[in-house]
Design an enzyme around this catalytic site. Structure first.
Site, mmCIF file in Angstrom:
data_model
loop_
_atom_site.group_PDB
_atom_site.id
_atom_site.type_symbol
_atom_site.label_atom_id
_atom_site.label_comp_id
_atom_site.label_asym_id
_atom_site.label_seq_id
_atom_site.Cartn_x
_atom_site.Cartn_y
_atom_site.Cartn_z
ATOM 1 N N HIS A 177 3.468 4.242 -6.875
ATOM 2 C CA HIS A 177 3.217 5.065 -8.065
ATOM 3 C C HIS A 177 3.568 4.286 -9.335
ATOM 4 O O HIS A 177 2.752 4.195 -10.264
ATOM 5 C CB HIS A 177 4.042 6.346 -7.984
ATOM 6 N N GLU A 178 4.768 3.736 -9.360
ATOM 7 C CA GLU A 178 5.205 3.014 -10.555
ATOM 8 C C GLU A 178 4.411 1.726 -10.749
ATOM 9 O O GLU A 178 4.178 1.301 -11.878
ATOM 10 C CB GLU A 178 6.708 2.717 -10.474
ATOM 11 N N HIS B 186 1.353 2.417 -12.881
ATOM 12 C CA HIS B 186 1.669 2.410 -14.315
ATOM 13 C C HIS B 186 1.850 0.970 -14.813
ATOM 14 O O HIS B 186 1.311 0.578 -15.848
ATOM 15 C CB HIS B 186 2.972 3.179 -14.577
#
Length: 426
Positions: free
Chosen positions: A21-22, A25
Site C-alpha cells: 500500500h505504502e 504512494h
C-alpha cells in the site's frame, strides 16, 4: 505448524499488505518528482531506521498501518529568520549544508548573519560575514542541520502541493490500487494452489481439523476420505455427516476413513457445542478438487474480488445501520489472532485470507473518512472543481480530527480484543 512459523507468517501478512500500500504512494510520488522524506511501516517510536538516497525507511512500534511522508505536507523545517546567525558549508561556492546550532563546532564553514534567505523558490542566501555581504546559491538538495538532525530542503517544485491535481491524486489513489492488485494476485495464487471442487465429486474429504477439538487428538489427516460413521456410509452427503456427529454429544462414535485406499477406524467422542448442545469433533469436509487452467484462474480471481467486495460493503452497511455493536468489531489484535488461526491451516488458506485483508484495506482507505485516502481525494476533487485549493490549514485540521477519532476507535476495539483474550473468547 510450529508457533514460530505461525507468528512469522502472521507478521509477514501484515507487513506485505501494508508495505505494498505504502509503496504505491511512494512510487507515484517519486515519479511526480515529489521529495519523499520517510517511508514508514507502523506508527509510534522507531524500532529500525535506515536512509537510502533522499528517503528514510523506518519500522515503527505499533503495527497498525504505515505512512509515506512527502515534502510540503507537514511543517518540517525550522524556519531561518533574517538576523539569525548560521554557518554554511560550500562546495563550488554553493551552499550544501546550513548549520543552525553548535556553530563553534562546525569545521570548513562560513559563519555569518542572515540578511535574506529563500530555500523554496529562488534558492538564494544573502549572508553578512565579517562585515562582507555575500550572496550564495543554495543546492536544491542542501541539508539543514539542527539538533544533530539532517533534513533535506524541499524547493517548491519538489513539494506535494506544487504538483498538478492529477499527479497528487495518482500518488494518493495508488496505495489502495496496489492493495487491489495484490488481492487479485493472491486470489489467483489461492486458486492455483487449492484448485476448485470437481463438477461431479464421488467422495467427501477431511478439509480441515481444528486445533484443540476431539478430532485433533486422533491421527486423522487432512485429505482422508470420509467413508462411514457408526457404519453409515457417507458418500458425498455433507449434511448426513454433520447430522450423525451432532446427535452424539459425549457419546463415542466410530469414524471410518480411507487413506491411500486403506480403511482406518477411529473412536472419537464429539464435544457438546456450548450454545446448541450438538456434538462437534472439529473437522470440516471438502470435495475433491481439480487443477485450474491459466485463463480460468483470472476469471475465478475476478469473481472472488467481486463477491468479497459486495460482502465488505454489506458489512459497512450493517455498521452504519447500527446492526453491529462496538463489541462486535475487531481491531489489530483480533485480526492478528484470526490470522494466526488461519496460518495454522496452511499456506493455501492463509493466501486467501491475505487476499481478503488486502482488498479490505484498499476499500477502507477509499472511504470518505478524514485522514484516509478517500477524504484526501475528495479535497483534490473540490480543488479541481473550484480551480483553487482548500485552505491547507483547514484541510489539515479536518485530517487531524479524523485521525484522532480513528485512533480513539482503534484503542476502543483493541481494548475489546484484549478483553476477549483474557476471557478466552474467539
Amino acid at each position: 505448524m510450529h508457533m514460530i512459523q505461525i507468528v512469522f507468517l502472521t507478521v509477514m501478512v501484515f507487513f506485505v499488505i501494508v508495505t505494498i500500500h505504502e509503496w504505491g504512494h511512494f512510487y507515484f510520488a517519486k515519479r511526480a518528482g515529489i521529495l519523499v522524506r520517510e517511508f514508514a511501516i507502523g506508527f509510534g517510536p522507531k524500532l529500525f531506521s535506515i536512509k537510502r538516497g533522499e528517503t528514510r525507511y523506518t519500522l515503527r512500534l505499533v503495527p497498525a498501518g504505515g505512512f509515506v511522508r512527502m515534502a510540503g505536507e507537514d511543517p518540517e523545517l525550522v524556519e531561518i529568520q533574517p538576523g539569525q546567525t548560521i554557518a554554511v558549508r560550500l562546495v563550488d561556492n554553493r551552499v550544501t549544508r546550513l548549520f543552525l546550532d553548535r556553530l563553534d563546532e562546525r569545521s570548513n564553514v562560513v559563519r555569518g548573519e542572515v540578511e535574506s534567505i529563500d530555500i523554496e523558490k529562488a534558492l538564494k542566501l544573502v549572508l553578512v560575514s565579517d562585515g562582507v555581504v555575500e550572496t550564495y546559491d543554495i543546492e536544491p538538495k542542501a541539508l539543514m542541520v539542527s539538533k544533530n538532525k539532517e533534513t533535506q530542503i524541499a524547493p517548491i517544485d519538489r513539494q506535494f502541493g506544487s504538483k498538478t491535481v492529477g499527479q497528487r491524486a495518482l500518488a494518493i489513489v495508488a496505495g489502495p490500487v496496489m492493495n487491489f492488485v495484490l488481492a487479485f494476485a493472491l486470489f489467483a495464487a489461492y486458486y492455483q494452489m487449492a484448485g476448485v471442487p470437481m463438477d461431479h465429486p464421488d467422495r467427501l474429504l477431511i478439509g480441515n481439523i481444528s486445533e484443540g477439538m476431539p478430532a485433533s487428538k486422533t491421527d486423522l489427516h487432512v485429505g482422508d476420505v470420509i467413508d462411514s460413521i457408526n457404519g453409515v456410509k457417507i458418500g458425498t452427503d455433507y449434511e448426513k455427516m454433520i447430522g450423525l456427529i451432532s446427535k452424539s454429544p459425549n457419546v463415542p462414535i466410530t469414524f471410518n476413513v480411507l487413506r491411500d485406499g486403506k480403511p482406518i477406524s477411529f473412536k472419537i467422542t464429539p464435544r457438546p457445542d456450548p450454545t446448541t448442545g450438538e456434538g462437534k469433533v472439529g473437522i470440516s469436509a471438502a470435495y475433491p478438487t481439480r487443477p485450474v487452467g491459466f485463463g480460468e484462474t483470472f476469471t475465478l480471481a475476478g469473481k472472488a474480488m467481486k463477491a468479497m467486495t459486495i460482502s465488505i460493503f454489506d458489512g459497512f452497511k450493517k455498521l452504519i445501520m447500527g446492526q453491529f455493536k462496538l463489541d462486535d468489531l475487531g481491531g489489530p489484535v483480533r485480526t492478528a489472532q484470526v490470522t494466526s488461526q488461519i496460518a495454522e491451516q496452511g499456506i493455501t488458506e492463509l493466501t486467501s485470507w491475505a487476499a481478503l485483508l488486502s482488498l479490505y484495506l484498499g476499500i477502507f482507505n477509499l472511504l470518505p473518512i478524514p485522514a484516509l485516502d478517500g477524504s484526501r481525494l475528495i479535497f483534490l476533487g473540490l480543488e479541481a472543481v473550484r480551480g483553487r485549493p482548500i485552505d491547507p490549514n483547514r484541510e489539515s485540521m479536518v485530517h487531524f480530527i479524523g485521525f484522532a477519532m480513528l485512533m480513539l476507535l482503534m484503542l476502543a476495539v483493541t481494548y475489546n480484543d484484549i478483553l476477549r483474550l483474557v476471557r478466552g473468547e474467539h
